[in-house]
Design an enzyme around this catalytic site. Structure first.
Site, PDB file in Angstrom:
ATOM      1  N   GLU A  46      -0.769  10.852   6.635  1.00  0.00           N
ATOM      2  CA  GLU A  46       0.411  10.565   7.453  1.00  0.00           C
ATOM      3  C   GLU A  46       0.299   9.160   8.033  1.00  0.00           C
ATOM      4  O   GLU A  46      -0.647   8.845   8.734  1.00  0.00           O
ATOM      5  CB  GLU A  46       0.513  11.601   8.578  1.00  0.00           C
ATOM      6  CG  GLU A  46       1.593  11.309   9.613  1.00  0.00           C
ATOM      7  CD  GLU A  46       1.696  12.433  10.645  1.00  0.00           C
ATOM      8  OE1 GLU A  46       1.631  13.617  10.261  1.00  0.00           O
ATOM      9  OE2 GLU A  46       1.824  12.124  11.841  1.00  0.00           O
ATOM     10  N   HIS A  66      13.985  -7.603  -7.091  1.00  0.00           N
ATOM     11  CA  HIS A  66      14.936  -7.368  -6.001  1.00  0.00           C
ATOM     12  C   HIS A  66      14.877  -8.483  -4.962  1.00  0.00           C
ATOM     13  O   HIS A  66      13.940  -9.287  -4.945  1.00  0.00           O
ATOM     14  CB  HIS A  66      14.691  -6.009  -5.339  1.00  0.00           C
ATOM     15  CG  HIS A  66      13.291  -5.801  -4.833  1.00  0.00           C
ATOM     16  ND1 HIS A  66      12.230  -5.559  -5.664  1.00  0.00           N
ATOM     17  CD2 HIS A  66      12.767  -5.808  -3.585  1.00  0.00           C
ATOM     18  CE1 HIS A  66      11.122  -5.412  -4.961  1.00  0.00           C
ATOM     19  NE2 HIS A  66      11.413  -5.570  -3.686  1.00  0.00           N
ATOM     20  N   HIS A  92       6.927  -6.111  -7.050  1.00  0.00           N
ATOM     21  CA  HIS A  92       5.592  -5.665  -6.620  1.00  0.00           C
ATOM     22  C   HIS A  92       4.834  -5.111  -7.814  1.00  0.00           C
ATOM     23  O   HIS A  92       5.331  -4.195  -8.486  1.00  0.00           O
ATOM     24  CB  HIS A  92       5.714  -4.609  -5.523  1.00  0.00           C
ATOM     25  CG  HIS A  92       6.511  -5.090  -4.352  1.00  0.00           C
ATOM     26  ND1 HIS A  92       5.948  -5.764  -3.290  1.00  0.00           N
ATOM     27  CD2 HIS A  92       7.847  -5.059  -4.117  1.00  0.00           C
ATOM     28  CE1 HIS A  92       6.907  -6.101  -2.434  1.00  0.00           C
ATOM     29  NE2 HIS A  92       8.063  -5.690  -2.911  1.00  0.00           N
ATOM     30  N   GLU A 123       8.873  -2.361   4.404  1.00  0.00           N
ATOM     31  CA  GLU A 123       8.630  -2.089   2.989  1.00  0.00           C
ATOM     32  C   GLU A 123       7.316  -1.317   2.941  1.00  0.00           C
ATOM     33  O   GLU A 123       6.337  -1.772   3.512  1.00  0.00           O
ATOM     34  CB  GLU A 123       8.399  -3.372   2.174  1.00  0.00           C
ATOM     35  CG  GLU A 123       9.305  -4.511   2.446  1.00  0.00           C
ATOM     36  CD  GLU A 123       8.951  -5.751   1.596  1.00  0.00           C
ATOM     37  OE1 GLU A 123       7.963  -5.746   0.837  1.00  0.00           O
ATOM     38  OE2 GLU A 123       9.689  -6.735   1.727  1.00  0.00           O
TER      39      GLU A 123
HETATM   40 MN    MN Z   1       1.563  15.528  10.680  1.00  0.00          MN
HETATM   41 MN    MN Z   2       9.985  -5.809  -2.041  1.00  0.00          MN
END
Ligand code: MN
Ligand code: MN
Length: 397
Positions: free
Chosen positions: A110, A328, A284, A342
């Site tokens: 997370e 992009h 990327h 990003e």
């Molecule tokens: Mn969590």
């Molecule tokens: Mn980007």
């Protein structure tokens, strides 16, 4: 604009799917949502360069189911909403003052960004080392996959964005302490903890998820000394107080495992694009990009090769997505700063600048390949400026 009463103000304020540059399109008299047509100006009247099939690369948190609880709310964008976004999923959550996202854990790491307010987070790792800290606007936290944790809103409550390394994640499908207690035979709880079954007579009968509690005391008053110490790598990082890379059109703060070592599965850049600025043409070389728009408005065209390109409009609260290696840019289309994150399922933030690539390639090769003017060749930069300044947003349908 055929059949459009030019002198009628009402009609003139309503956008029509007619492109000024070539006159393509026609008046839309049918059922329509004018507010959304205005918000999606570049989908309603696409640039003439858009072509081919690209799946949807935008979803707004405003179009998601809001889960309301005593103590806060949450909503999420996963593959169920944005099917192409398989690498990451996002949850937007708010906790009231004292509101608690209960003790829980999950199979994914997370990564979180504090949008506003203050929160207290707690965690204990596999070696019994604990981590208890307060976070505020612009701070990050990271809980490795499988490591248990909790979040509680402080004084005025808080709002944050959670990002998980699996597009099919759902915050409604995590492992919670209350859920486990509720679904374990009481004689087993009794045996495991060594107390009579009566000690568990008041436990919740189901998963709690979020609950309302009092605002906790000071961090110092809540500290728990672990005999095994605290976690060796901090679970928090102050991204907003990190000195930004300043460029002519805005600034960028990059965070990955090089400056936030625990965050081994999510890399990110917090980007501010000033009015009249744009995130330059780039891609990327590591993974898909999952974007969260924090403030302002912008547009992005994603180039997929073979003549395929599609333009989307984004504003605060939207999520954008760019498949691996697709080209992009992001242009500020408003009159205030555009802020966005990003994010990548990766240990490092990496990008390739189109401008820099051309500047570091033999000049004659670039010239012949593009039939490029000397004017263009003379302004190419060997340095990378991720956000550039330009004369201003000019596109008008
Ligand atoms: Mn969590
Ligand atoms: Mn980007």
């Amino acid at each position: 604009m055929e059949n459009l009463p030019q002198n009628d103000n009402v009609y003139n304020q309503i956008p029509q799917p007619i492109r000024r540059s070539d006159g393509a399109g026609g008046v839309d008299r049918g059922p329509r949502d004018i507010m959304r047509d205005k918000e999606n100006a570049n989908m309603f009247v696409p640039p003439i360069t858009d072509a081919g099939l690209l799946p949807n690369l935008k979803f707004s948190f405003s179009d998601t189911h809001m889960k309301l609880n005593q103590g806060g709310w949450s909503r999420e964008i996963t593959v169920r909403d944005l099917p192409i976004a398989t690498t990451l999923a996002g949850v937007n959550m708010s906790l009231t003052a004292g509101g608690v996202r209960e003790l829980h854990w999950h199979q994914q790491a997370e990564w979180a960004y504090m949008l506003l307010g203050k929160a207290r987070i707690t965690s204990v790792d596999q070696a019994g080392r604990n981590f208890i800290a307060d976070v505020s606007e612009g701070d990050l936290w990271y809980f490795p996959a499988g490591i248990p944790h909790s979040i509680q809103g402080l004084e005025d409550g808080c709002e944050f964005l959670l990002v998980f390394g699996d597009g099919s994640f759902s915050d409604l499908n995590t492992l919670s302490i209350s859920d486990w207690f509720a679904h374990t035979p009481k004689e087993v709880l009794s045996a495991s903890f060594g107390v009579p079954e009566a000690a568990f007579s008041d436990i919740p009968s189901d998963q709690v998820y979020i609950f309302q509690d009092q605002v906790p005391g000071s961090l110092e008053s809540q500290k728990v000394q672990s005999p095994y110490g605290t976690v060796p790598l901090s679970f928090t990082h102050s991204l907003l107080s990190q000195p930004p890379l300043k460029t002519p059109g805005g600034n960028v703060r990059i965070v990955d495992s090089s400056n936030f070592p625990i965050a081994k599965t999510v890399a990110a850049a917090l980007v501010e694009v000033e009015p009249g600025g744009m995130r330059e043409l780039h891609w990327h070389p590591n993974n898909d990009e999952w974007q969260y728009y924090l403030a302002g408005q912008g547009r992005m065209t994603v180039f997929a090769g073979n003549g395929i390109a599609r333009t989307f409009d984004y504003r605060a609260g939207d999520v954008g997505y760019v498949p691996f290696a697709y080209g992009h840019y992001i242009q500020n289309t408003g009159d205030q700063s555009l802020w966005f994150l990003e994010m990548f399922k990766s240990d490092r933030f990496v990008d390739v600048s189109l401008n820099q690539w051309m500047a570091l390639t033999p000049r004659e090769l670039v010239k012949k390949n593009l039939n490029a003017s000397d004017e263009l060749l003379n302004v190419l930069r060997k340095e990378k400026w991720p956000v550039v300044k330009y004369p201003g947003y000019a596109y008008e349908p």
